[in-house]
Motif scaffolding. Structure first.
Motif, short mmCIF file in Angstrom:
data_model
loop_
_atom_site.label_atom_id
_atom_site.label_comp_id
_atom_site.label_asym_id
_atom_site.label_seq_id
_atom_site.Cartn_x
_atom_site.Cartn_y
_atom_site.Cartn_z
N ALA A 105 -0.01 -42.31 14.27
CA ALA A 105 -1.29 -43.02 14.32
C ALA A 105 -1.49 -43.96 13.14
O ALA A 105 -2.10 -45.02 13.27
N GLY A 106 -0.95 -43.58 11.98
CA GLY A 106 -1.09 -44.42 10.79
C GLY A 106 -0.40 -45.76 10.90
O GLY A 106 -0.70 -46.68 10.14
N SER A 107 0.52 -45.88 11.87
CA SER A 107 1.26 -47.13 12.03
C SER A 107 0.59 -48.10 13.00
O SER A 107 1.05 -49.23 13.16
N ILE A 108 -0.50 -47.66 13.66
CA ILE A 108 -1.14 -48.51 14.66
C ILE A 108 -1.62 -49.83 14.05
O ILE A 108 -1.58 -50.88 14.70
N ARG A 109 -2.07 -49.79 12.77
CA ARG A 109 -2.56 -51.01 12.14
C ARG A 109 -1.49 -52.09 12.04
O ARG A 109 -1.79 -53.28 11.90
N ARG A 110 -0.22 -51.68 12.16
CA ARG A 110 0.88 -52.64 12.07
C ARG A 110 1.10 -53.41 13.38
O ARG A 110 1.91 -54.32 13.43
N MET A 111 0.36 -53.06 14.42
CA MET A 111 0.55 -53.70 15.72
C MET A 111 0.15 -55.18 15.72
O MET A 111 0.50 -55.92 16.64
N PHE A 112 -0.59 -55.62 14.70
CA PHE A 112 -1.04 -57.01 14.65
C PHE A 112 -0.08 -57.91 13.88
O PHE A 112 -0.43 -59.05 13.56
N ASP A 113 1.10 -57.40 13.56
CA ASP A 113 2.11 -58.24 12.92
C ASP A 113 2.35 -59.49 13.77
O ASP A 113 2.42 -59.42 15.00
N LYS A 114 2.48 -60.66 13.11
CA LYS A 114 2.56 -61.93 13.85
C LYS A 114 3.76 -62.00 14.79
O LYS A 114 3.68 -62.59 15.88
#
Length: 300
Positions: free
Chosen positions: A61-70
């Motif tokens: 779950a902590g990696s979800i914020r990385r889903m917005f990588d360009k």
């Protein structure tokens, strides 16, 4: 690497390809009674639920914020273009024919790597790429009837998918595969929502359409996860040829579910596309062995 793991990797690849065809087959069936973008939205919501559930279950779950990588977003946009082209064409073209044309994607990847990265291609590979594209043209059969212009959508799918794959190395190292899949699924779902609101009159889906989209969304996530496991368990040069089982699954789906029988030209074209891809993989394997032998000799 053990032979047991290799067999598991091959099985994962074959089942992955079957999962993708099952997902597309459900979409084709549902399109008989429901609009395209509404179905995309429904399938996307199912896929999001399954994907998020797996991410939480695996403690990512902590990696979800990385889903917005360009680069992930760019891949999502390209996947959306590929998906829209494929799904729209699916309503008019036999699933086996459409899938065979889309399998030119690896050939376009090679051309892109040569054109934009300066990777060496060689005369043999260039010839095989042309053979594969010629095979796809046999499947499309331009000028043979009213459906053939829509076959160009399959080439758009293949080219968009190839660009997506060429961008993949730019994704930051260590990105969890499910998070990368989540970005793609999110973009697809938002596209379905926007399209439905902009150009469609939403209809109340029946139990049949809901069930088909539940199966389609689940199969799509399963396909992506199994494809990831394939390359974790086996070597690319060993398992990649089994990606061409996608065409076999598509032909079976066309025959059993839709009663679609490819004509002789289409079958010949499918064989050319598959043989060209397998021959390129064989050439790559031979080249790696030669390079490894040269390295050993140089060390001595």
């Amino acid at each position: 690497m053990t032979s047991h793991n290799t067999l598991r990797a091959i099985l994962a690849m074959v089942v992955s390809m079957g999962s993708f065809v099952a997902s597309d087959s459900c979409m084709k069936l549902a399109m008989e009674h429901a609009p395209l973008f509404e179905l995309m939205l429904m399938r996307g919501l199912v896929s999001l639920t399954v994907c998020l559930g797996l991410i939480l279950a695996l403690g990512q779950a902590g990696s979800i914020r990385r889903m917005f990588d360009k680069w992930l977003v760019a891949r999502g946009v390209l996947e959306t273009i590929a998906n829209l082209s494929f799904i729209f064409a699916l309503g008019f073209i036999a699933i086996a024919d459409l899938t065979a044309i889309v399998q030119t994607c690896p050939l376009f990847v090679l051309l892109g790597a040569w054109a934009f990265r300066g990777e060496h291609l060689g005369g043999q590979r260039l010839f095989l790429i042309l053979v594969g594209i010629a095979g796809a043209m046999l499947v499309a059969q331009p000028g043979s009837g009213a459906v053939s212009p829509l076959a160009s959508l399959a080439f758009i799918t293949a080219i968009a998918s190839a660009i997506r794959d060429l961008l993949t190395p730019n994704v930051p190292k260590g990105m969890p595969p499910l998070v990368a899949a989540l970005t793609v699924i999110t973009v697809l779902t938002l596209t379905g929502l926007a399209g439905m609101l902009a150009v469609e009159a939403p209809v109340m889906p029946g139990p049949r359409e809901i069930l088909l989209m539940v199966v389609s969304g689940t199969m799509a996530v399963a396909g992506h996860l199994l494809l990831y496991l394939t390359y974790r368990l086996g070597e690319a040069r060993t398992v990649a040829p089994f990606m061409y089982t996608l065409t076999i699954w598509a032909v079976l789906s066309g025959l059993v579910i839709f009663g679609e029988v490819p004509n002789r030209l289409a079958i010949a074209g499918m064989l050319l596309v598959a043989l060209a891809g397998l021959a390129i993989i064989w050439l790559d394997g031979r080249q790696r062995k030669a390079e490894a032998l040269m390295a050993v000799e140089a060390a001595h």
